[in-house]
Design a protein around this motif. Structure first.
Motif, PDB file in Angstrom:
ATOM      1  N   GLY A 148       0.830  -1.208   0.000  1.00 41.59           N
ATOM      2  CA  GLY A 148       0.000   0.000   0.000  1.00 41.59           C
ATOM      3  C   GLY A 148       0.864   1.257   0.000  1.00 41.59           C
ATOM      4  O   GLY A 148       0.548   2.241  -0.688  1.00 41.59           O
ATOM      5  N   ILE A 149       1.948   1.230   0.745  1.00 41.15           N
ATOM      6  CA  ILE A 149       2.871   2.371   0.750  1.00 41.15           C
ATOM      7  C   ILE A 149       3.515   2.516  -0.629  1.00 41.15           C
ATOM      8  O   ILE A 149       3.704   3.632  -1.127  1.00 41.15           O
ATOM      9  N   GLY A 150       3.810   1.385  -1.270  1.00 38.31           N
ATOM     10  CA  GLY A 150       4.325   1.429  -2.641  1.00 38.31           C
ATOM     11  C   GLY A 150       3.363   2.150  -3.570  1.00 38.31           C
ATOM     12  O   GLY A 150       3.766   2.969  -4.399  1.00 38.31           O
ATOM     13  N   MET A 151       2.069   1.869  -3.432  1.00 37.78           N
ATOM     14  CA  MET A 151       1.049   2.539  -4.254  1.00 37.78           C
ATOM     15  C   MET A 151       0.972   4.025  -3.924  1.00 37.78           C
ATOM     16  O   MET A 151       0.718   4.857  -4.786  1.00 37.78           O
ATOM     17  N   ALA A 152       1.156   4.343  -2.669  1.00 34.64           N
ATOM     18  CA  ALA A 152       1.022   5.734  -2.241  1.00 34.64           C
ATOM     19  C   ALA A 152       2.186   6.589  -2.733  1.00 34.64           C
ATOM     20  O   ALA A 152       1.983   7.737  -3.152  1.00 34.64           O
ATOM     21  N   LEU A 153       3.390   6.037  -2.696  1.00 31.67           N
ATOM     22  CA  LEU A 153       4.571   6.886  -2.906  1.00 31.67           C
ATOM     23  C   LEU A 153       5.423   6.550  -4.125  1.00 31.67           C
ATOM     24  O   LEU A 153       6.084   7.443  -4.670  1.00 31.67           O
ATOM     25  N   TYR A 154       5.490   5.296  -4.528  1.00 36.28           N
ATOM     26  CA  TYR A 154       6.570   4.912  -5.430  1.00 36.28           C
ATOM     27  C   TYR A 154       6.134   4.307  -6.765  1.00 36.28           C
ATOM     28  O   TYR A 154       6.682   4.637  -7.806  1.00 36.28           O
ATOM     29  N   TYR A 209      10.263   0.517 -12.248  1.00 35.64           N
ATOM     30  CA  TYR A 209       8.977   0.303 -11.586  1.00 35.64           C
ATOM     31  C   TYR A 209       9.353   0.143 -10.123  1.00 35.64           C
ATOM     32  O   TYR A 209       9.836  -0.914  -9.704  1.00 35.64           O
ATOM     33  N   ARG A 210       9.197   1.201  -9.358  1.00 36.20           N
ATOM     34  CA  ARG A 210       9.844   1.267  -8.049  1.00 36.20           C
ATOM     35  C   ARG A 210       8.974   0.693  -6.949  1.00 36.20           C
ATOM     36  O   ARG A 210       8.052   1.349  -6.481  1.00 36.20           O
ATOM     37  N   MET A 211       9.296  -0.524  -6.521  1.00 39.40           N
ATOM     38  CA  MET A 211       8.654  -1.056  -5.324  1.00 39.40           C
ATOM     39  C   MET A 211       9.495  -0.642  -4.124  1.00 39.40           C
ATOM     40  O   MET A 211      10.713  -0.540  -4.234  1.00 39.40           O
ATOM     41  N   PRO A 212       8.858  -0.387  -2.996  1.00 44.76           N
ATOM     42  CA  PRO A 212       9.657   0.025  -1.839  1.00 44.76           C
ATOM     43  C   PRO A 212      10.630  -1.073  -1.413  1.00 44.76           C
ATOM     44  O   PRO A 212      10.316  -2.264  -1.500  1.00 44.76           O
ATOM     45  N   THR A 213      11.792  -0.676  -0.969  1.00 46.52           N
ATOM     46  CA  THR A 213      12.781  -1.624  -0.465  1.00 46.52           C
ATOM     47  C   THR A 213      12.794  -1.549   1.064  1.00 46.52           C
ATOM     48  O   THR A 213      12.109  -0.727   1.667  1.00 46.52           O
ATOM     49  N   SER A 214      13.621  -2.382   1.665  1.00 48.97           N
ATOM     50  CA  SER A 214      13.715  -2.376   3.128  1.00 48.97           C
ATOM     51  C   SER A 214      14.307  -1.064   3.637  1.00 48.97           C
ATOM     52  O   SER A 214      14.209  -0.753   4.808  1.00 48.97           O
ATOM     53  N   TYR A 215      14.929  -0.290   2.756  1.00 46.94           N
ATOM     54  CA  TYR A 215      15.455   1.008   3.160  1.00 46.94           C
ATOM     55  C   TYR A 215      14.351   2.080   3.189  1.00 46.94           C
ATOM     56  O   TYR A 215      14.579   3.176   3.673  1.00 46.94           O
ATOM     57  N   ASP A 216      13.211   1.770   2.600  1.00 47.95           N
ATOM     58  CA  ASP A 216      12.182   2.791   2.434  1.00 47.95           C
ATOM     59  C   ASP A 216      11.063   2.693   3.451  1.00 47.95           C
ATOM     60  O   ASP A 216      10.395   3.679   3.722  1.00 47.95           O
TER      61      ASP A 216
END
Lengths: 292, 766
Positions: B667-673, B692-699
């Motif tokens: 969901g955060i991936g959809m919101a931001l990245y 196609y930017r999926m959030p990583t563990s750094y994000d």
């Protein structure tokens, strides 16, 4: 993937011979983090890989007193950012080496590979430029040296001939009261290509700017050295107003493109912000202090 | 890091513990067999030629040069597919139409999206198959691509499918008769209505109307699609594949290949993620046809760019919502207009999104007007709570704004309007049983996170809630007792998220035995009865009911056998909670000794069960998030994340928490990245995981979880499906947090730095 031949020569001479015989579709293989992907995705025609990692000349790094730093072209990033001398004297190289790809990529990716790949958004090239790096090259006709600021000629294009090998990169010893900093802007915090990246180097004389070098990536067909910025601030007292005014020069110095990674407007804004941030950090480092 | 579990009153021995999953060792050692591990003698490798155009007439395909390449054994195009009958098959979460499916797996007259399959090749090695693709000559006549719902519905835009009629939807997944209103490129219209909308808005003291857009998002499973087919001379077809539902795969293949169902055997391999995206099929029919042509097994495996280009992401959406409320915060009316991209063929989850968005609330007057819109993009597929994250983003953003304008706390306003028993939903039905919106909000109010001080003005906090219903559908289970007292458990449910563990635990609890004595397995289509997909948050719930029923049947038989052995009446045998059986005169036997008794009283016992539960519940989730905004760059960093969810009963709490944390992350991936980036010709420019930017563990930081356990009356242990709802709230929670930090409301997601910097500049101009 394409079918490719694989060679692992143990000398420069042997490597150049293989490259000459195969022609332009033979590619030098160091970490392979770009060329293997290009072969697999067929974005470049590649028929042979010449793996240079068994050639001692291109591996390893060292600082020789006043003569400065030499980094073998195929030396992986992790060896560079774990090197205490580089950490001490060339922190901008650490800034760059630390953020290429991810941890796994950094086990293989090299400065030489990043330079020869010639990406406009390469994360080490602005740093190599502001540190006045020199590329040492050997080809069938012997050795030559190229200033890194002249090395890239277009997206994926460099002055390197197909039968030449980039052996090492050389950096002179940093001047006293100088500092350098590289910052990349990406939407994520890892595993990404720069929307904009900026490297700044500064030498201070008290609060006066003795000299500087500023380079930017992802805003032109090649990473750019921005002499106009350096000319504007040289000899002036450092202040945030000065940096604000200098940052306005970006409006005319760069004409970035619209693509999936950024818009022209956002890139110009980011260039200004990263310029100010890298400058301020470089000044901190010129005082021998660490940046956050 | 905090993990809280609000305990249900009843205590269990196995349920609620956190054992290692039965498939864990094989998975962490690389021994587990995935589709890519299939190696068969004489196997050929298939690859697919894909359209470089988003919309083009296919005028000619010449495969002769490709066929002439040494090593190439088969080249097929749409003409090689058996005639596709126009039959709709119920696929659980999505509806599939055979005609569309045939056209999707190999384009007929037109290429309808960038990446649309045009031809397929099988060769002795994958490199030769790739070389052959370059030798296929295709003549295209390029057409103007239709890339947004607004363009698609414009009167001047021709229909992408010239003969398609707009139909009225009878229910969320069931198409009805052609609609009175015909809109270009609109496949279907669904209207949900409740109460009197005009009267509702007349009561309102404040009305807020806003427009929202969300991007095209991919599920992003690690394992790319793969399938291997062997077509035997007797027309028996065996397929090994990665799927969420092998019975659905069998049924679709049988229809598409025109082979009797009994002659298709589908063997599900381990699956590396699906999130709804591994329900449809893409290459398996092609592998089967090429196997028929060559007599050899054919293996196909997508590259990552093919997964992004040509499998089903979720719908990009345009949503307009108008909400009216009284000054005390009571929402009196809500009107939503939802236009969802379905991609190249009908079937977006717009109805599910519309039905779910209002589910947490008691709103007397409601309307949702839903449009399923064809565009020149890949056909959308189910993605975790299909259609709902976008819809919840809209309503939860407006409720946040209402709370701000009315100066009411965001949790208080939600509590004030929370749905409860007796509330009517947007389709006029009674709200599902055991709904826990108020409990959820009470727990959210009490979290340390919600009450913590914000340390910096650039940091903002947001909250949002969301709902998703559980699917019921059919499940089968079978178990037999081994002579050493262990139990083989077979189900038809593919194990995506720990189902072997959650089903084995339910059987162990039922029988009073150790978890380790259950050996759960996923059976192929020849070996167990029809079982619907692992999806719709249904497996631990529905297959769990089947497993418990199997356990109870085994218990009855065990009691009978022990009674026979002891030569007493069955009513005198007591089956204890710990699996020990007792009888008169201190007669006692542990479960581990049962095997010996069975062999002396007629042999092994076994039991099976078929269930199709009707009691459907909804689950509710809440997300609280802190963000830090860099106003100079537009970059948002997630600092803290807390999720709360009603789970009914957590069978394996660690896996439940993992589901919640994973959903929040997506969901955060959809919101931001994340987002598909198309150029104006409809070419997907970011078909790689680099761009196609999926959030990583750094994000994204570790998400703290609170599990609320309000039991589901329709399940013996109270289980509610947990997998989907966590993805629903984060979009609005992040957007609301950004507003809280910098005073701008993102209305287009993902609100990446580029978009946020534009909003911030507009704010600073004012």
């Amino acid at each position: 993937m394409q079918d490719v031949s694989y060679y692992r020569p143990s000398s420069i001479k042997e490597a150049i011979k293989i490259l000459s015989e195969h022609g332009p579709t033979a590619k030098v293989l160091a970490g392979g983090t770009d060329v293997i992907v290009q072969a697999r995705e067929r974005t470049k025609k590649i028929t042979a890989f010449v793996d240079i990692k068994k050639i001692p000349d291109v591996m390893g790094l060292g600082i020789e007193g006043h003569r400065g730093l030499t980094i073998g072209a195929a030396t992986p990033m992790y060896q560079i950012y774990n090197h205490s001398g580089v950490q001490e004297e060339y922190p901008a190289i650490i800034d760059s080496a630390n953020i290429i790809g991810g941890k796994a990529i950094q086990g293989r990716a090299s400065l030489g590979g990043n330079l020869c790949n010639g990406s406009p958004a390469a994360d080490t090239i602005p740093t190599l430029i502001v540190l006045e790096g020199t590329a040492n090259i050997i080809g069938p006709n012997g050795e030559r040296k190229i200033a890194i600021e002249d090395f890239c000629t277009g997206p994926g294009k460099t002055l390197l001939q197909h039968d030449e090998i980039l052996i090492s990169l050389h950096f002179k010893r940093p001047a006293p009261f100088s500092g350098s900093r590289f910052i990349r802007f990406i939407p994520r915090n890892e595993m990404d290509i720069a929307v904009v990246n900026v490297a700044s180097q500064i030498q201070m004389d008290g609060n006066k700017i003795e000299s500087s070098r500023v380079a930017i990536g992802a805003c032109a067909p090649t990473p750019l050295l921005l002499k106009e910025i350096s000319n504007f601030i040289q000899g002036k007292e450092l202040s945030q107003d000065l940096l604000e005014n200098a940052a306005e020069l970006f409006n005319n110095l760069i004409t970035p493109i619209e693509d999936m990674r950024g818009s022209p407007e956002h890139r110009v804004d980011l260039a200004k912000t990263l310029f100010k941030r890298t400058m301020n950090d470089a000044v901190i480092r010129s005082n021998g202090e660490k940046v956050q | 890091m905090v993990s809280t579990q609000k305990k249900a009153d009843k205590t269990y021995k196995v349920i609620g513990t956190r054992p290692v999953r039965p498939d864990g060792l094989d998975k962490v050692t690389g021994r587990a067999k995935y589709g890519a591990d299939i190696q068969l003698p004489g196997m050929l490798f298939g690859r697919v030629l894909r359209s470089p155009h988003a919309h083009a007439i296919i005028k000619k395909i010449d495969t002769s040069k490709a066929l002439a390449l040494p090593g190439v054994k088969s080249v097929i195009t749409h003409k090689d597919l058996p005639t596709a009958a126009d039959i709709a098959l119920d696929l659980g979460e999505t509806t599939s139409n055979m005609k569309w499916l045939c056209d999707k797996v190999l384009a007929a007259e037109k290429a309808l999206f960038h990446g649309h399959a045009i031809a397929a090749v099988a060769a002795v090695d994958p490199h030769i198959a790739e070389d052959a693709l370059a030798l296929i000559d295709v003549e295209y006549e390029i057409l103007e691509p239709v890339l947004s719902v607004h363009t698609a519905m414009d009167k001047k835009t021709p229909n992408i499918h010239p003969n398609m009629k707009t139909v009225d939807m009878i229910a969320r997944f069931q198409a009805g008769e052609p609609s009175k209103v015909q809109i270009n490129n609109v496949a279907s219209i669904l209207d949900l209505e409740l109460g009197d909308l005009d009267a509702g808005f007349k009561e309102a003291d404040i009305i807020i109307e806003r427009e929202f857009e969300t991007g095209t998002y991919h599920q992003g499973y690690i394992e790319s699609h793969n399938g291997t087919a062997q077509w035997n001379e007797n027309d028996e077809v065996t397929v090994w594949l990665s799927t969420q539902g092998h019975f659905n795969a069998r049924d679709v293949l049988s229809k598409l290949l025109q082979v009797p169902m009994s002659k298709v055997k589908v063997i599900p391999m381990e699956i590396g993620g699906g999130f709804g995206g591994k329900i449809p099929m893409y290459m398996e029919p092609l592998a089967a046809i090429m196997s028929k042509q060559t007599g050899k097994p054919v293996k196909m495996h997508m590259q990552r760019d093919e997964v992004l280009l040509a499998t089903g992401p979720t719908s990009a959406t345009y949503i307009k919502v108008k909400v009216g409320a009284k000054n005390d915060g009571t929402i009196v009316a809500a009107d939503a207009y939802l236009a969802y991209e379905s991609g190249a063929y009908p079937g977006s989850p717009v109805g599910a999104g519309a039905a779910s968005m209002f589910l947490p609330y008691n709103i007397a007057n409601l309307r949702a007007h839903c449009l399923d819109v064809i565009v020149n993009k890949p056909h959308t597929a189910a993605y975790r709570a299909p259609g709902t994250p976008a819809a919840a983003f809209a309503i939860e953003s407006i409720i946040d704004e209402l709370a701000e304008k009315l100066e009411i706390d965001p949790i208080t306003i939600r509590m004030h309007n929370a749905a409860e028993e007796g509330t009517r939903t947007s389709d006029g039905r009674l709200a599902p049983a055991s709904l826990a919106v108020k409990e959820l909000l009470e727990e959210a109010q009490a979290t340390e996170h919600w009450n913590a001080e914000l340390s910096d003005p650039s940091i903002g906090r947001g909250i949002a809630i969301g709902a998703w219903g559980n699917a019921g559908l059919e499940s089968n289970a079978y178990a037999s007792i081994n002579s050493d007292g262990t139990i083989n458990l077979n189900t038809g449910s593919v194990d995506i998220g720990g189902q072997r563990a959650s089903l084995a635990m339910q059987l162990a609890e039922t029988l009073g035995v150790d978890y380790d004595s259950i050996k759960p397995q996923v059976s192929d289509t020849d070996s167990i009865g029809y079982t619907a997909v692992t999806g719709g948050s249904r497996t631990t719930f529905a297959s769990g009911i089947a497993v418990v029923e199997v356990g109870n049947k085994l218990k009855e038989q065990i009691i009978d056998r022990v009674a026979t052995f002891w030569e007493i009446d069955a009513s005198q045998v007591h089956y204890g909670d710990d699996g020990t059986l007792n009888g008169p005169e201190d007669k006692s036997i542990k479960f581990s000794g049962i095997g010996k008794i069975l062999s002396r009283t007629g042999g092994t016992i076994q039991a099976s069960a078929t269930v199709k539960p009707n009691t459907q519940v909804a689950t509710f989730g809440c997300h609280i998030v802190d963000v830090k905004v860099d106003e100079e760059t537009g970059k948002v960093d997630i600092l803290r994340s807390t999720a709360l969810q009603d789970v009914g009963k957590a069978i394996h709490p660690a896996y439940v928490e993992g589901q919640i944390q994973g959903g929040i992350l997506q969901g955060i991936g959809m919101a931001l990245y994340e987002e598909y980036y198309y150029d104006d010709k409809g070419i997907l420019k970011n078909a790689s995981l680099l761009d196609y930017r999926m959030p990583t563990s750094y994000d994204v930081p570790f998400t703290e979880t609170t599990l609320i356990e309000k039991p589901n009356p329709g399940h013996p242990f109270g289980v509610k499906g947990v997998g989907e709802v966590p993805i629903v709230p984060p979009l609005a929670a992040v957007a609301n947090a950004i507003y809280n930090a910098v005073g701008v409301r993102p209305n287009i997601l993902p609100v990446n730095p580029r978009r946020l910097s534009v909003l911030l500049k507009e704010k600073n101009k004012k």
